[in-house]
Scaffold this motif. Structure first.
Motif, mmCIF file in Angstrom:
data_model
loop_
_atom_site.group_PDB
_atom_site.id
_atom_site.type_symbol
_atom_site.label_atom_id
_atom_site.label_comp_id
_atom_site.label_asym_id
_atom_site.label_seq_id
_atom_site.Cartn_x
_atom_site.Cartn_y
_atom_site.Cartn_z
ATOM 1 N N GLN A 127 0.206 -4.602 6.422
ATOM 2 C CA GLN A 127 0.735 -3.858 5.071
ATOM 3 C C GLN A 127 2.184 -3.901 4.981
ATOM 4 O O GLN A 127 2.752 -4.165 3.803
ATOM 5 C CB GLN A 127 0.031 -2.413 4.878
ATOM 6 N N VAL A 128 2.784 -3.656 5.922
ATOM 7 C CA VAL A 128 4.262 -3.705 6.211
ATOM 8 C C VAL A 128 4.777 -4.953 5.773
ATOM 9 O O VAL A 128 5.592 -5.112 4.776
ATOM 10 C CB VAL A 128 4.788 -3.119 7.545
ATOM 11 N N VAL A 129 4.162 -6.388 6.181
ATOM 12 C CA VAL A 129 4.526 -7.272 6.041
ATOM 13 C C VAL A 129 4.193 -7.577 4.365
ATOM 14 O O VAL A 129 5.160 -8.361 3.785
ATOM 15 C CB VAL A 129 3.670 -8.471 6.926
ATOM 16 N N GLU A 130 3.183 -7.487 3.795
ATOM 17 C CA GLU A 130 2.836 -7.577 2.484
ATOM 18 C C GLU A 130 3.770 -6.805 1.574
ATOM 19 O O GLU A 130 4.252 -7.595 0.803
ATOM 20 C CB GLU A 130 1.353 -7.314 2.288
ATOM 21 N N ILE A 131 4.278 -5.626 1.897
ATOM 22 C CA ILE A 131 4.936 -4.951 1.109
ATOM 23 C C ILE A 131 6.564 -5.668 1.190
ATOM 24 O O ILE A 131 7.171 -5.746 0.285
ATOM 25 C CB ILE A 131 5.341 -3.534 1.566
ATOM 26 N N PHE A 132 7.171 -6.034 2.339
ATOM 27 C CA PHE A 132 8.129 -6.548 2.442
ATOM 28 C C PHE A 132 8.237 -7.697 2.014
ATOM 29 O O PHE A 132 9.243 -8.371 1.591
ATOM 30 C CB PHE A 132 8.931 -6.282 3.809
ATOM 31 N N THR A 133 7.144 -8.751 1.930
ATOM 32 C CA THR A 133 7.153 -10.205 1.297
ATOM 33 C C THR A 133 6.805 -9.787 -0.316
ATOM 34 O O THR A 133 6.820 -11.047 -0.770
ATOM 35 C CB THR A 133 6.323 -10.924 1.826
ATOM 36 N N GLY A 134 6.709 -8.910 -0.714
ATOM 37 C CA GLY A 134 6.349 -8.791 -2.279
ATOM 38 C C GLY A 134 4.924 -8.919 -2.715
ATOM 39 O O GLY A 134 4.595 -8.848 -3.870
ATOM 40 N N ARG A 135 4.056 -9.127 -1.674
ATOM 41 C CA ARG A 135 2.576 -9.337 -1.944
ATOM 42 C C ARG A 135 2.006 -7.844 -2.637
ATOM 43 O O ARG A 135 0.992 -7.986 -3.484
ATOM 44 C CB ARG A 135 1.977 -9.922 -1.024
ATOM 45 N N ILE A 136 2.604 -6.780 -1.898
ATOM 46 C CA ILE A 136 2.042 -5.468 -2.537
ATOM 47 C C ILE A 136 3.309 -4.927 -3.140
ATOM 48 O O ILE A 136 4.143 -4.862 -2.366
ATOM 49 C CB ILE A 136 1.527 -4.702 -1.283
ATOM 50 N N ALA A 137 3.277 -4.767 -4.369
ATOM 51 C CA ALA A 137 4.395 -4.231 -5.015
ATOM 52 C C ALA A 137 4.010 -2.957 -5.656
ATOM 53 O O ALA A 137 4.929 -2.233 -6.463
ATOM 54 C CB ALA A 137 4.824 -5.218 -6.109
ATOM 55 N N ASP A 138 2.978 -2.316 -5.433
ATOM 56 C CA ASP A 138 2.601 -0.823 -5.878
ATOM 57 C C ASP A 138 1.872 -0.227 -4.936
ATOM 58 O O ASP A 138 1.275 -0.506 -4.174
ATOM 59 C CB ASP A 138 1.526 -1.205 -7.077
ATOM 60 N N TRP A 139 2.309 1.241 -4.954
ATOM 61 C CA TRP A 139 2.067 1.927 -3.719
ATOM 62 C C TRP A 139 0.546 2.348 -3.791
ATOM 63 O O TRP A 139 -0.146 2.665 -2.917
ATOM 64 C CB TRP A 139 2.663 3.573 -3.864
ATOM 65 N N GLY A 140 -0.158 2.229 -4.909
ATOM 66 C CA GLY A 140 -1.625 2.245 -5.307
ATOM 67 C C GLY A 140 -2.351 1.397 -4.261
ATOM 68 O O GLY A 140 -3.300 1.902 -3.953
ATOM 69 N N ALA A 141 -1.926 0.185 -3.883
ATOM 70 C CA ALA A 141 -2.717 -0.684 -3.168
ATOM 71 C C ALA A 141 -2.630 -0.170 -1.750
ATOM 72 O O ALA A 141 -3.332 -0.701 -0.846
ATOM 73 C CB ALA A 141 -2.048 -2.140 -3.401
ATOM 74 N N VAL A 142 -1.868 0.675 -1.315
ATOM 75 C CA VAL A 142 -1.942 1.115 0.163
ATOM 76 C C VAL A 142 -2.339 2.589 0.325
ATOM 77 O O VAL A 142 -1.862 3.214 1.135
ATOM 78 C CB VAL A 142 -0.572 0.780 1.064
ATOM 79 N N GLY A 143 -3.130 3.163 -0.771
ATOM 80 C CA GLY A 143 -3.476 4.453 -0.572
ATOM 81 C C GLY A 143 -2.282 5.643 -1.145
ATOM 82 O O GLY A 143 -2.683 6.723 -1.074
ATOM 83 N N ALA A 145 0.171 7.194 -4.528
ATOM 84 C CA ALA A 145 0.282 7.411 -5.788
ATOM 85 C C ALA A 145 0.858 6.023 -6.519
ATOM 86 O O ALA A 145 1.493 5.557 -6.031
ATOM 87 C CB ALA A 145 1.143 8.556 -6.278
ATOM 88 N N PRO A 146 -0.057 5.675 -7.517
ATOM 89 C CA PRO A 146 0.520 4.438 -8.254
ATOM 90 C C PRO A 146 1.843 4.460 -8.673
ATOM 91 O O PRO A 146 2.334 5.477 -9.289
ATOM 92 C CB PRO A 146 -0.440 4.246 -9.625
ATOM 93 N N GLY A 147 2.624 3.321 -8.488
ATOM 94 C CA GLY A 147 4.095 3.448 -8.890
ATOM 95 C C GLY A 147 4.765 2.134 -8.265
ATOM 96 O O GLY A 147 4.226 1.734 -7.197
ATOM 97 N N PRO A 148 5.728 1.726 -8.564
ATOM 98 C CA PRO A 148 6.632 0.579 -8.089
ATOM 99 C C PRO A 148 7.036 0.883 -6.645
ATOM 100 O O PRO A 148 7.667 1.825 -6.361
ATOM 101 C CB PRO A 148 7.808 0.164 -9.061
ATOM 102 N N VAL A 149 7.004 -0.334 -5.797
ATOM 103 C CA VAL A 149 7.681 -0.100 -4.656
ATOM 104 C C VAL A 149 8.936 -0.756 -4.612
ATOM 105 O O VAL A 149 9.416 -1.501 -5.046
ATOM 106 C CB VAL A 149 6.658 -1.092 -3.468
#
Lengths: 295, 290
Positions: A127-143, A145-149
């Motif tokens: 998840q850290v990798v996906e967040i830092f590479t931009g594949r996850i851009a919303d907190w909702g995807a990792v459990g 509250a929805p909102g931009p990372v």
């Protein structure tokens, strides 16, 4: 007439020239040759610690220790060129740097931090990798509250950046950073000021800030809590050595200083700066090879 | 007249006037508010730390305890070296530009152009240049001398430009009057022009001093990081700005003393600015009387 004014101008030029000549003439002996003085340059993380150790060393040995900063790369370069007796680097030596000898004086862990109000309690490595590479851009995807990372990355050349990227196998060009920061304290302030931010900083600095009431949360890594105690015990997976570096084997009095900096006499200074004494963590079964040839 | 047209009193113009006045007042208020905000923030976080001990004691625990005594001394020495070198050089160049070259003169243009470029060079470039020239090439090492000389290079453009403006602002009648009395150009310069240009010179010194005392990037590689009481100008000495920077970004828990040190720095700036303007008024008064 004109000559008066011209002579005034030339007088001022002469002042500078004279000053330069005089100072160049009576300059003190070059740092590296002097037996009663040591010059250290390099990492801004190691510098405050080395300066404090230097003061204590100075009081007991009478040898003057001058500590200068400028970053790990500068420390290695200055040690190589003889501009410094000892370089300071907040990372282990790499391949191609075998001409230098390194001595670990302390260790420092790196942890991922988010805002205290962020409900996310843990992130897997993936998840850290996906967040830092931009594949996850919303907190909702990792459990969360929805909102931009908001990804807070470190500036190029920082050893924390190199270590973080290496640990997660990310190339810096893949990082989709919203904010690029320099020092740990700056990273902490950035994350504390933005509810959706995520960054990575030194555990010691983050622990200290959180204890002071700064609204940040230290996330565990591979289920190991991000604490200096876990870095000390060797359980925490992402830690870096703080090294003193010399060109070849250290000569006197650099040898004496390095021995002193690795002795128990300075452990209180290391802990005072929220770092972990090196020998203790090695004794506790740290995975890295023992110093002084640690690389 | 222009004035009359601008400030005429038809209703439409009245509205425009009020709008312009409001915008101008707003701008001035915002600028002042920013300064007061910074000052209040510094006072709130730092004032509690300030004491005689803080101002005189040596830093301890990487600056989080103890005081800033040696750092104040180093800063004073760095500034002294800087001004001792920059003042004569700057004044000399300003005299050359204002009195000995015309606006079209090729050499004067070259000097002015180089000064403008120098004024825009980022301070880190001065720092690296100072490190290469003074510390390494001239062998001065990390020292107060290297730092002061580097700062001198940096404040010269400001100093020269203000001094030149000051000299140019002196009416030509002074020069003609002096010449009619048979004074030499040197005497005219020393007794008429320089005293009349004092306000401009003081502005230059205050601006230069302000830029020098606030400088971090140019000093970190020249005067250095050592927070010991300096024994001579050959010793490395940490400046106030570097101490603030280090406490602010490098030392966990260094914030309180960073605020206190910043407060001291701002207080020094305010004091020198006030002293300089008082001095300027007095010198101008004396000049007007004589």
């Amino acid at each position: 007439m004109t000559r008066t004014i011209l002579s005034l101008a030339s007088l001022s030029l002469a002042t500078l020239a004279a000053l330069l000549l005089v100072t160049a003439g009576c300059r003190p002996a070059s740092s590296s040759q002097s037996a009663s003085r040591l010059v250290l340059t390099g990492s801004s993380t190691v510098a405050p610690l080395a300066a404090e150790i230097g003061k204590r060393f100075e009081a007991s040995s009478g040898i003057r220790v001058d500590v200068q900063t400028g970053g790990s790369s500068r420390g290695l370069a200055d040690a190589r060129q003889g501009l410094a007796d000892i370089g300071m680097a907040s990372r282990a030596l790499e391949a191609g740097e075998e001409d230098l000898a390194s001595f670990t004086i302390a260790r420092d862990g790196i942890c991922v931090i988010v805002h205290r109000d962020n409900p996310v309690a843990r992130l897997s490595d993936a998840q850290v990798v996906e967040i830092f590479t931009g594949r996850i851009a919303d907190w909702g995807a990792v459990g969360g509250a929805p909102g931009p990372v908001t990804v807070v990355n470190k500036a190029e050349g920082r050893s924390t950046l190199e270590l973080f990227l290496k640990h997660f196998g990310i190339d810096n060009r893949q990082v989709r950073a919203s904010v690029v920061i320099g020092d740990n304290e700056q990273g902490i302030k950035t994350v504390a000021g933005q509810a959706g931010a995520v960054g990575y900083v030194s555990i010691g600095a983050a622990e200290h800030a959180a204890a002071r009431g700064v609204p940040i949360k230290l996330l565990p890594m591979r289920s190991v809590a991000a604490t200096t105690a876990n870095v000390r015990g060797g359980r925490y997976p992402l830690a870096r050595p703080l090294n003193l570096v010399t060109l070849g084997e250290p000569k006197e009095p650099a040898r004496r200083f390095i021995d002193f900096a690795r002795s128990e006499a300075v452990h209180d200074l290391v802990e005072d700066l929220s770092l972990v004494p090196a020998l203790e963590s090695l004794a506790a079964g740290e995975a890295s090879r023992p110093s002084p040839t640690e690389s | 007249m222009v004035d009359h047209e601008m400030w005429g009193s038809t209703p439409a113009r009245g509205r425009t006037d009020r709008l312009v006045a409001a915008v101008v007042w707003l701008a001035a208020t915002v600028v002042t508010a920013v300064f007061l905000w910074i000052l209040a923030d510094l006072l709130r976080h730092g004032a509690g730390q300030i004491s005689w001990t803080f101002l005189t004691a040596a830093p301890a625990s990487a600056g989080r305890a103890g005081g800033i005594g040696p750092i104040l001394v180093s800063t004073a020495w760095i500034l002294a070296v800087c001004l001792a070198v920059a003042l004569p050089l700057g004044l000399g160049t300003a005299v050359l530009l204002a009195e000995l070259t015309s606006a079209e003169d090729a050499f004067g243009r070259l000097v002015r152009r180089s000064l403008d470029v120098l004024a825009g060079v980022p301070s880190i470039v001065f720092g690296l240049f100072g490190n290469a020239l003074f510390c390494v090439y001239l062998g001065l090492g990390f020292s107060i001398l290297s730092g002061g000389l580097t700062l001198a290079c940096m404040v010269l453009p400001i100093l020269i430009r203000s001094a030149e403006e000051g000299l140019r602002a002196v009416p030509d009648e002074y020069r003609l009057g002096g010449a009619a009395l048979g004074l030499s150009r040197g005497k005219i310069l020393l007794h008429l022009l320089l005293p009349a240009a004092v306000p401009g010179l003081i502005v230059g010194v205050v601006l230069g001093f302000g830029r020098a005392i606030a400088e971090t990037a140019a000093l970190i590689f020249t005067s250095g990081y050592v927070d010991r009481m300096p024994g001579s100008v050959h010793d490395s000495g940490r400046a106030l700005s570097i101490h603030i920077y280090d406490l602010g970004v490098n030392i966990p828990g260094g914030e309180t003393n960073a605020y206190a040190t910043a407060l001291v720095l701002v207080a020094i700036l305010l004091l020198t600015n006030t002293a300089a303007s008082l001095l300027g008024d007095r010198l101008r008064g004396r000049h007007a009387e004589s």
